[in-house]
Design a protein around this motif. Sequence first.
Motif, PDB file in Angstrom:
ATOM      1  N   ASP A 169      -4.957   5.487   2.638  1.00 58.09           N
ATOM      2  CA  ASP A 169      -6.086   5.562   1.713  1.00 58.09           C
ATOM      3  C   ASP A 169      -6.066   4.411   0.711  1.00 58.09           C
ATOM      4  O   ASP A 169      -7.133   3.898   0.332  1.00 58.09           O
ATOM      5  CB  ASP A 169      -6.098   6.900   0.973  1.00 58.09           C
ATOM      6  CG  ASP A 169      -6.639   8.037   1.837  1.00 58.09           C
ATOM      7  OD1 ASP A 169      -7.339   7.746   2.823  1.00 58.09           O
ATOM      8  OD2 ASP A 169      -6.349   9.204   1.526  1.00 58.09           O
ATOM      9  N   SER A 170      -4.884   4.004   0.286  1.00 60.27           N
ATOM     10  CA  SER A 170      -4.824   2.884  -0.659  1.00 60.27           C
ATOM     11  C   SER A 170      -5.203   1.581   0.036  1.00 60.27           C
ATOM     12  O   SER A 170      -5.785   0.680  -0.578  1.00 60.27           O
ATOM     13  CB  SER A 170      -3.442   2.780  -1.294  1.00 60.27           C
ATOM     14  OG  SER A 170      -2.453   2.472  -0.335  1.00 60.27           O
ATOM     15  N   ASP A 191      -0.270   4.253   0.931  1.00 53.65           N
ATOM     16  CA  ASP A 191      -0.661   5.027   2.101  1.00 53.65           C
ATOM     17  C   ASP A 191      -1.934   4.413   2.677  1.00 53.65           C
ATOM     18  O   ASP A 191      -2.438   3.405   2.166  1.00 53.65           O
ATOM     19  CB  ASP A 191      -0.877   6.503   1.747  1.00 53.65           C
ATOM     20  CG  ASP A 191      -1.800   6.707   0.548  1.00 53.65           C
ATOM     21  OD1 ASP A 191      -2.711   5.868   0.341  1.00 53.65           O
ATOM     22  OD2 ASP A 191      -1.614   7.689  -0.181  1.00 53.65           O
ATOM     23  N   TYR A 198       0.835  -1.193   0.000  1.00 48.83           N
ATOM     24  CA  TYR A 198       0.000   0.000   0.000  1.00 48.83           C
ATOM     25  C   TYR A 198       0.877   1.252   0.000  1.00 48.83           C
ATOM     26  O   TYR A 198       1.874   1.340   0.724  1.00 48.83           O
ATOM     27  CB  TYR A 198      -0.902   0.020   1.235  1.00 48.83           C
ATOM     28  CG  TYR A 198      -1.865  -1.138   1.305  1.00 48.83           C
ATOM     29  CD1 TYR A 198      -2.824  -1.336   0.316  1.00 48.83           C
ATOM     30  CD2 TYR A 198      -1.822  -2.040   2.370  1.00 48.83           C
ATOM     31  CE1 TYR A 198      -3.717  -2.399   0.395  1.00 48.83           C
ATOM     32  CE2 TYR A 198      -2.707  -3.102   2.447  1.00 48.83           C
ATOM     33  CZ  TYR A 198      -3.651  -3.278   1.452  1.00 48.83           C
ATOM     34  OH  TYR A 198      -4.524  -4.335   1.527  1.00 48.83           O
ATOM     35  N   ARG A 249     -15.040   0.577   4.757  1.00 46.75           N
ATOM     36  CA  ARG A 249     -14.215   1.765   4.518  1.00 46.75           C
ATOM     37  C   ARG A 249     -14.829   2.980   5.216  1.00 46.75           C
ATOM     38  O   ARG A 249     -14.143   3.752   5.885  1.00 46.75           O
ATOM     39  CB  ARG A 249     -14.099   1.992   3.017  1.00 46.75           C
ATOM     40  CG  ARG A 249     -13.165   3.116   2.615  1.00 46.75           C
ATOM     41  CD  ARG A 249     -12.788   3.007   1.144  1.00 46.75           C
ATOM     42  NE  ARG A 249     -13.939   3.056   0.259  1.00 46.75           N
ATOM     43  CZ  ARG A 249     -14.311   2.047  -0.530  1.00 46.75           C
ATOM     44  NH1 ARG A 249     -13.645   0.906  -0.529  1.00 46.75           N
ATOM     45  NH2 ARG A 249     -15.364   2.171  -1.312  1.00 46.75           N
ATOM     46  N   ASP A 295      -0.421   2.992   9.651  1.00 39.95           N
ATOM     47  CA  ASP A 295       0.268   4.159   9.082  1.00 39.95           C
ATOM     48  C   ASP A 295       1.784   3.980   9.155  1.00 39.95           C
ATOM     49  O   ASP A 295       2.505   4.230   8.183  1.00 39.95           O
ATOM     50  CB  ASP A 295      -0.113   5.426   9.851  1.00 39.95           C
ATOM     51  CG  ASP A 295      -1.475   5.987   9.461  1.00 39.95           C
ATOM     52  OD1 ASP A 295      -1.919   5.746   8.323  1.00 39.95           O
ATOM     53  OD2 ASP A 295      -2.087   6.674  10.299  1.00 39.95           O
ATOM     54  N   TYR A 317      -4.803   1.744  13.772  1.00 43.15           N
ATOM     55  CA  TYR A 317      -4.695   2.582  12.580  1.00 43.15           C
ATOM     56  C   TYR A 317      -3.347   3.290  12.501  1.00 43.15           C
ATOM     57  O   TYR A 317      -2.739   3.352  11.426  1.00 43.15           O
ATOM     58  CB  TYR A 317      -5.851   3.582  12.536  1.00 43.15           C
ATOM     59  CG  TYR A 317      -7.215   2.918  12.518  1.00 43.15           C
ATOM     60  CD1 TYR A 317      -7.431   1.755  11.779  1.00 43.15           C
ATOM     61  CD2 TYR A 317      -8.275   3.433  13.245  1.00 43.15           C
ATOM     62  CE1 TYR A 317      -8.676   1.136  11.768  1.00 43.15           C
ATOM     63  CE2 TYR A 317      -9.529   2.829  13.235  1.00 43.15           C
ATOM     64  CZ  TYR A 317      -9.722   1.674  12.497  1.00 43.15           C
ATOM     65  OH  TYR A 317     -10.945   1.060  12.494  1.00 43.15           O
ATOM     66  N   LEU A 339      -7.466   1.549   2.485  1.00 38.69           N
ATOM     67  CA  LEU A 339      -8.917   1.665   2.570  1.00 38.69           C
ATOM     68  C   LEU A 339      -9.589   1.295   1.257  1.00 38.69           C
ATOM     69  O   LEU A 339     -10.686   0.714   1.252  1.00 38.69           O
ATOM     70  CB  LEU A 339      -9.308   3.093   2.956  1.00 38.69           C
ATOM     71  CG  LEU A 339      -9.094   3.523   4.403  1.00 38.69           C
ATOM     72  CD1 LEU A 339      -9.558   4.955   4.614  1.00 38.69           C
ATOM     73  CD2 LEU A 339      -9.810   2.586   5.380  1.00 38.69           C
ATOM     74  N   ALA A 340      -8.942   1.593   0.148  1.00 40.80           N
ATOM     75  CA  ALA A 340      -9.532   1.291  -1.158  1.00 40.80           C
ATOM     76  C   ALA A 340      -9.706  -0.205  -1.385  1.00 40.80           C
ATOM     77  O   ALA A 340     -10.500  -0.620  -2.244  1.00 40.80           O
ATOM     78  CB  ALA A 340      -8.675   1.895  -2.267  1.00 40.80           C
ATOM     79  N   ARG A 343     -13.238   5.203   8.442  1.00 43.69           N
ATOM     80  CA  ARG A 343     -13.084   6.658   8.348  1.00 43.69           C
ATOM     81  C   ARG A 343     -13.845   7.358   9.472  1.00 43.69           C
ATOM     82  O   ARG A 343     -13.350   8.337  10.056  1.00 43.69           O
ATOM     83  CB  ARG A 343     -13.567   7.140   6.985  1.00 43.69           C
ATOM     84  CG  ARG A 343     -12.566   6.872   5.864  1.00 43.69           C
ATOM     85  CD  ARG A 343     -13.094   7.343   4.544  1.00 43.69           C
ATOM     86  NE  ARG A 343     -12.079   7.224   3.499  1.00 43.69           N
ATOM     87  CZ  ARG A 343     -12.336   6.997   2.220  1.00 43.69           C
ATOM     88  NH1 ARG A 343     -13.598   6.864   1.813  1.00 43.69           N
ATOM     89  NH2 ARG A 343     -11.356   6.909   1.346  1.00 43.69           N
TER      90      ARG A 343
END
Length: 394
Positions: free
Chosen positions: A191-192, A189, A187, A202, A317, A313, A194-195, A206
């Motif tokens: 967001d990727s 980041d 990934y 998702r 990161d 989370y 989460l995608a 968030r």
Amino acid sequence: MTGQTIEINVVESLAQIGEDAWDACACPEARDGRPRDPFTTYRFLKALEDSGSVGPRTGWEPRYLAANIDGTVIATAPLYVKSHSQGEYIFDHNWAHAYERAGGHYYPKLQIAVPFTPATGRRLLIRPGHAEAGMAALVQGAVQLAADNDLSSLHITFCTEKEAEAGQQMGLMSRTSQQFHWLNADYADFDSFLASLSSRKRKAIRKERKQAQGFGGEIRTLTGDDIQPHHWDAFWTFYQDTGARKWGTPYLTREFFEIAHATMRDDMALILASRDGEDIAGALNFIGRDTLYGRYWGCTEHHPCLHFELCYYRAIDLAIALGLSRVEAGAQGEHKLARGYLPVETHSLHWVGDRGFADAIARYLDAERAAVNEDIEILTSYGPFRKTEIEEQQ
């Protein structure tokens, strides 16, 4: 190696083996970077010993094994005499009760493990080039030590799958358990990551992150020299609170964190939440060569979802930022599934001296293994990933 005599020594302090000899077996890869497993390094285990976290009256009395050929240490193992089953995370309390109801004495027993640390890693630490002879010497030496001292059993917990397979071939019983790990599919980041999830999951993550980050303060991730001695004052308060609620008394002493700060702060990531200039929650992680290990969490103020943010989370990161392949977030916790952590197998090995009792345990382990495998399959199907993503990660 054929014909060479291997001598097994049992010692009560790592200093009797020495840092260079121990780490040549535990983490030879650290000569050009981080150790794969920070928990079997001399620094970590010596911090437990020097801080009094293990030793007399703790129920974890060191009896480290060292296999030698012509004065060269070729293999080591973190072995302990246990007078209880606390701090292991591979539960054998029912075995102990059954054994003692039958008139036996289950304790003391022998344990090859990293105390208080449910993280998978090598437990039979072999210098490169001595794999077969070193592993056999350690297992045979540990079993012989148990038998010679009339101890009920030997347990090797959170070993690798490869060690579990080799141990079975040497006559040990293999046990399968379950944890939840986050796997990095390259990934870019968060967001990727989460995608890769279903739309509903998702949105839920968030929402949780937004709620957590709205607690009225700031969250920061500290590593290396950014971790200052005073940060441990706050974290010790958090750790004591969690330890009192989970275990009755904390496993680690305050001095452990002081020693670890001096010797291991480059291998640690301390995630702290502060409000009005005061730290109110924290999560401690250890950084391995390929894995981020989430270990301890605590707080003095309770805020919605802050635990998920700091422990799960922020760990994701950090793992993405460091290019690590996985996050191991500790023992148990099906609530991790909805946050992107999938069920995986963990392994342990067991030897029991009483053959009748050993046969009963072997039958139990067969049934347990089937149940764990079924549970992993079912839980994975309920994971937050889109179906194709789950198939790719398996």
